[in-house]
Design a protein around this motif. Structure first.
Motif, PDB file in Angstrom:
ATOM      1  N   ASN A  81     -73.433 -20.865 -52.613  1.00  0.00           N
ATOM      2  CA  ASN A  81     -73.226 -19.471 -52.221  1.00  0.00           C
ATOM      3  C   ASN A  81     -73.997 -19.139 -50.934  1.00  0.00           C
ATOM      4  O   ASN A  81     -75.216 -19.270 -50.901  1.00  0.00           O
ATOM      5  CB  ASN A  81     -73.693 -18.562 -53.369  1.00  0.00           C
ATOM      6  N   ALA A 123     -73.781 -14.358 -47.572  1.00  0.00           N
ATOM      7  CA  ALA A 123     -73.602 -13.711 -46.271  1.00  0.00           C
ATOM      8  C   ALA A 123     -72.111 -13.688 -45.983  1.00  0.00           C
ATOM      9  O   ALA A 123     -71.380 -14.562 -46.465  1.00  0.00           O
ATOM     10  CB  ALA A 123     -74.315 -14.516 -45.195  1.00  0.00           C
ATOM     11  N   SER A 171     -74.357 -17.789 -63.219  1.00  0.00           N
ATOM     12  CA  SER A 171     -74.114 -16.407 -62.842  1.00  0.00           C
ATOM     13  C   SER A 171     -74.573 -16.171 -61.403  1.00  0.00           C
ATOM     14  O   SER A 171     -75.682 -16.540 -61.029  1.00  0.00           O
ATOM     15  CB  SER A 171     -74.869 -15.492 -63.803  1.00  0.00           C
ATOM     16  N   GLY A 172     -73.699 -15.580 -60.588  1.00  0.00           N
ATOM     17  CA  GLY A 172     -74.036 -15.292 -59.193  1.00  0.00           C
ATOM     18  C   GLY A 172     -73.708 -16.435 -58.255  1.00  0.00           C
ATOM     19  O   GLY A 172     -73.963 -16.347 -57.053  1.00  0.00           O
ATOM     20  N   GLY A 176     -70.856 -17.459 -57.249  1.00  0.00           N
ATOM     21  CA  GLY A 176     -69.757 -17.117 -56.329  1.00  0.00           C
ATOM     22  C   GLY A 176     -68.386 -17.444 -56.901  1.00  0.00           C
ATOM     23  O   GLY A 176     -67.423 -17.598 -56.149  1.00  0.00           O
ATOM     24  N   LYS A 177     -68.262 -17.508 -58.224  1.00  0.00           N
ATOM     25  CA  LYS A 177     -66.984 -17.882 -58.849  1.00  0.00           C
ATOM     26  C   LYS A 177     -65.891 -16.849 -58.583  1.00  0.00           C
ATOM     27  O   LYS A 177     -64.770 -17.203 -58.235  1.00  0.00           O
ATOM     28  CB  LYS A 177     -67.172 -18.055 -60.371  1.00  0.00           C
ATOM     29  N   THR A 178     -66.255 -15.573 -58.750  1.00  0.00           N
ATOM     30  CA  THR A 178     -65.237 -14.536 -58.591  1.00  0.00           C
ATOM     31  C   THR A 178     -64.752 -14.493 -57.137  1.00  0.00           C
ATOM     32  O   THR A 178     -63.552 -14.364 -56.879  1.00  0.00           O
ATOM     33  CB  THR A 178     -65.798 -13.172 -59.043  1.00  0.00           C
ATOM     34  N   SER A 229     -71.983  -8.673 -62.152  1.00  0.00           N
ATOM     35  CA  SER A 229     -71.661  -9.920 -62.853  1.00  0.00           C
ATOM     36  C   SER A 229     -70.481  -9.714 -63.819  1.00  0.00           C
ATOM     37  O   SER A 229     -70.471  -8.750 -64.601  1.00  0.00           O
ATOM     38  CB  SER A 229     -72.901 -10.358 -63.634  1.00  0.00           C
ATOM     39  N   SER A 230     -69.492 -10.610 -63.751  1.00  0.00           N
ATOM     40  CA  SER A 230     -68.363 -10.504 -64.700  1.00  0.00           C
ATOM     41  C   SER A 230     -68.861 -10.993 -66.054  1.00  0.00           C
ATOM     42  O   SER A 230     -69.342 -12.109 -66.158  1.00  0.00           O
ATOM     43  CB  SER A 230     -67.192 -11.393 -64.280  1.00  0.00           C
TER      44      SER A 230
HETATM   45  N1  LIG Z   1     -67.944 -17.593 -50.279  1.00  0.00           N
HETATM   46  C1  LIG Z   1     -68.764 -16.558 -50.207  1.00  0.00           C
HETATM   47  N2  LIG Z   1     -69.032 -15.979 -49.024  1.00  0.00           N
HETATM   48  C2  LIG Z   1     -69.867 -14.936 -48.935  1.00  0.00           C
HETATM   49  N3  LIG Z   1     -70.512 -14.374 -49.983  1.00  0.00           N
HETATM   50  C3  LIG Z   1     -70.295 -14.884 -51.183  1.00  0.00           C
HETATM   51  C4  LIG Z   1     -69.401 -16.005 -51.375  1.00  0.00           C
HETATM   52  N4  LIG Z   1     -69.386 -16.301 -52.688  1.00  0.00           N
HETATM   53  C5  LIG Z   1     -70.206 -15.401 -53.277  1.00  0.00           C
HETATM   54  N5  LIG Z   1     -70.748 -14.555 -52.385  1.00  0.00           N
HETATM   55  C6  LIG Z   1     -71.724 -13.453 -52.659  1.00  0.00           C
HETATM   56  O1  LIG Z   1     -72.352 -13.697 -53.906  1.00  0.00           O
HETATM   57  C7  LIG Z   1     -72.220 -12.573 -54.772  1.00  0.00           C
HETATM   58  C8  LIG Z   1     -72.004 -13.063 -56.212  1.00  0.00           C
HETATM   59  O2  LIG Z   1     -70.761 -13.725 -56.265  1.00  0.00           O
HETATM   60  P1  LIG Z   1     -69.780 -13.622 -57.535  1.00  0.00           P
HETATM   61  O3  LIG Z   1     -69.771 -12.231 -58.083  1.00  0.00           O
HETATM   62  O4  LIG Z   1     -68.487 -14.218 -57.106  1.00  0.00           O
HETATM   63  O5  LIG Z   1     -70.562 -14.563 -58.530  1.00  0.00           O
HETATM   64  P2  LIG Z   1     -70.074 -15.092 -59.952  1.00  0.00           P
HETATM   65  O6  LIG Z   1     -70.330 -16.547 -59.961  1.00  0.00           O
HETATM   66  O7  LIG Z   1     -68.681 -14.635 -60.226  1.00  0.00           O
HETATM   67  O8  LIG Z   1     -71.122 -14.374 -60.887  1.00  0.00           O
HETATM   68  P3  LIG Z   1     -70.978 -13.960 -62.445  1.00  0.00           P
HETATM   69  O9  LIG Z   1     -70.757 -15.192 -63.236  1.00  0.00           O
HETATM   70  O10 LIG Z   1     -72.312 -13.329 -62.726  1.00  0.00           O
HETATM   71  O11 LIG Z   1     -69.856 -12.988 -62.491  1.00  0.00           O
HETATM   72  C9  LIG Z   1     -71.030 -11.784 -54.228  1.00  0.00           C
HETATM   73  O12 LIG Z   1     -71.191 -10.404 -54.435  1.00  0.00           O
HETATM   74  C10 LIG Z   1     -71.041 -12.106 -52.762  1.00  0.00           C
HETATM   75  O13 LIG Z   1     -71.874 -11.173 -52.099  1.00  0.00           O
END
Ligand SMILES: Nc1ncnc2c1ncn2[C@@H]1O[C@H](COP(=O)(O)OP(=O)(O)OP(=O)(O)O)[C@@H](O)[C@H]1O
Length: 430
Positions: free
Chosen positions: A37, A40, A92-93, A95-97, A146-147
């Motif tokens: 991740n 930025a 978690s966090g 960047g999956k979503t 977080s989802s």
């Molecule tokens: N490819 C990317 N480019 C820029 N920022 C990113 C990228 N991927 C993730 N982020 C940043 O990281 C934050 C967390 O990402 P995201 O919500 O996708 O995490 P997650 O893995 O889905 O977390 P969770 O499991 O808790 O839902 C986002 O709000 C975004 O600011």
């Protein structure tokens, strides 16, 4: 990654860190893409020009990228006429979503849209996002948004490889969060949004979140850079877009308010052994409010929590329960009502997006539940983490066995190397 001389955890992590310092956030290990991740905005990485560059290019020819994965699965679907899945996993966090959204964007780019569609599927799925996020996302220690549910986005294609529909399937919503939150975390966003909604909050006799047990177990009420009142309006707008009528919207928020009132109902021991009664006048007010909002008889609601029915061959026996069991009953009711509300919302989102029941093939993107590891972990999160890891392990084992047997992809030796890297990364999560 498979070219590393020493394949152990420090080697793998050092390689990822070195690449990250060079702004290379993506790394391949065979067909698996590891994303670090960047936290930025990197617009140049995901613009139209980049999508055009990856379109139709042999996998591995260009730098590792999430678009290359999406492109490979699209081409495999078209050429082999067979549905594909992309699994997005990480803590978690991680960047999956965001990654799921990028895959959808690319698939919409290559798959275009079937003639007659006014809005692209990506647009439709994204437009429903504020709604899913309001009811299924929450602040955790690692991620403000977080989802707290697993999501499978199925993009459906017709015979000519054009997108013809989509469906969102959700599973394993973290129900326990509705009634229990840890320090520094928040409950689902919708509760805070409704409390901040002004007139609507007054209508349902709501006040600041610190007045409600389901919200004041942690002292985290606000999110940096987020205005819950504005978010409430965005959620209502998303409901309009999804086609939820005004009276249904009112019913949804009545249920959200009722859950908050339910949480404030406390019990004291009753006169009889192992029985319970409502604690005081304040609790009676919340009970009455919950009953009115849920449109149920107040005495029936109370007895649901203070009594339980035991089924026997001779008939039902109704038995009083003590005050701690009544609290469990109250919390179970709140969790069940919330989970049903969430499922209902997902059904409506799917109706609005429009599914193609006759689609030729699909690409499914699985945004798996983000795991977290703390000093002390709740039983529910350990079970969730274990079950997901077990699914991943069995899928991956099947994949490597098949590749080794068929000497497919990049040969058996490389498959073994990929397997080893995968185990190193997975072991860290466990
Ligand atoms: N490819 C990317 N480019 C820029 N920022 C990113 C990228 N991927 C993730 N982020 C940043 O990281 C934050 C967390 O990402 P995201 O919500 O996708 O995490 P997650 O893995 O889905 O977390 P969770 O499991 O808790 O839902 C986002 O709000 C975004 O600011």
């Amino acid at each position: 990654m498979t070219k590393l001389v020493y394949l152990h955890e420090p080697g793998v992590l050092c390689n990822l860190a070195l690449r990250y310092r060079l702004n290379e956030i993506y790394t391949y290990t065979g067909r698996i893409l590891i994303a670090v991740n960047p936290f930025a905005k990197l617009p140049h990485m995901y613009d139209m020009h980049m999508m055009e560059q990856y379109r139709g290019v042999q996998f591995g020819e260009l730098s590792p990228h999430v678009f290359a994965i999406a492109d490979a699965s699209y081409r495999a679907m078209v050429s082999e006429n067979c549905s594909q899945s992309i699994l997005v996993s990480g803590e978690s966090g991680a960047g999956k979503t965001e990654t799921t959204k990028l895959i959808m964007r690319y698939l919409t780019f290559v798959g275009g849209r079937a003639i007659g569609d006014i809005r692209s599927v990506e647009q439709q799925v994204l437009e429903s996002n504020p709604l899913l996020e309001a009811f299924g996302n929450a602040r955790t220690v690692r991620n403000d948004n977080s989802s707290r549910f697993g999501k499978f986005v199925e993009i459906q294609f017709n015979k000519s490889g054009r997108i013809s529909g989509a469906a969102v399937r959700t599973y394993l919503l973290e129900r326990s969060r509705v009634v229990q939150i840890s320090e520094s975390e928040r409950n689902y966003h919708c509760f805070y949004q409704l409390c901040a909604s002004g007139k609507d909050a007054d209508k349902y006799k709501l006040a600041h979140p610190q007045n409600f047990y389901y919200l004041n177990q942690s002292h985290m009420y606000e999110l940096e850079g987020v205005n819950d009142a504005e978010e409430y309006l965005k959620t209502r707008r998303a409901m309009d877009i999804v086609g939820i009528c005004f009276s249904d919207q009112e019913a949804i928020f009545r249920i959200v308010a009722a859950i908050l009132h339910l949480g404030n109902i406390e019990f004291s021991p009753g006169k009889e052994f192992d029985s319970s009664v409502i604690k005081d006048e304040k609790c009676k007010f919340h009970l009455q409010m919950a009953a009115d909002l849920l449109m149920v008889d107040v005495n029936l609601l109370l007895s649901t929590m203070c009594y339980r029915t035991i089924k026997t061959p001779e008939g039902n026996i109704i038995k009083a329960v003590d005050s701690s069991a009544a609290v469990i009953g109250r919390d179970t009711l709140a969790k069940t009502v919330y989970a049903r509300l969430f499922d209902w919302l997902v059904d409506n989102i799917n109706k609005s997006i429009g599914q193609d029941m006759e689609s030729r093939s699909q690409i499914g993107v699985l945004d798996i539940y983000g795991f977290e590891c703390f000093k002390y972990n709740s039983c529910a999160s350990i079970l969730l983490m274990k079950s997901f890891n077990n699914i991943l392990i069995s899928m991956f084992s099947r994949w490597s066995r098949r590749n080794i047997k068929q000497k497919k992809l990049i040969g058996a030796t490389s498959t073994l190397l990929i397997t080893k890297i995968y185990w190193i990364l997975l072991k860290r999560n466990q």
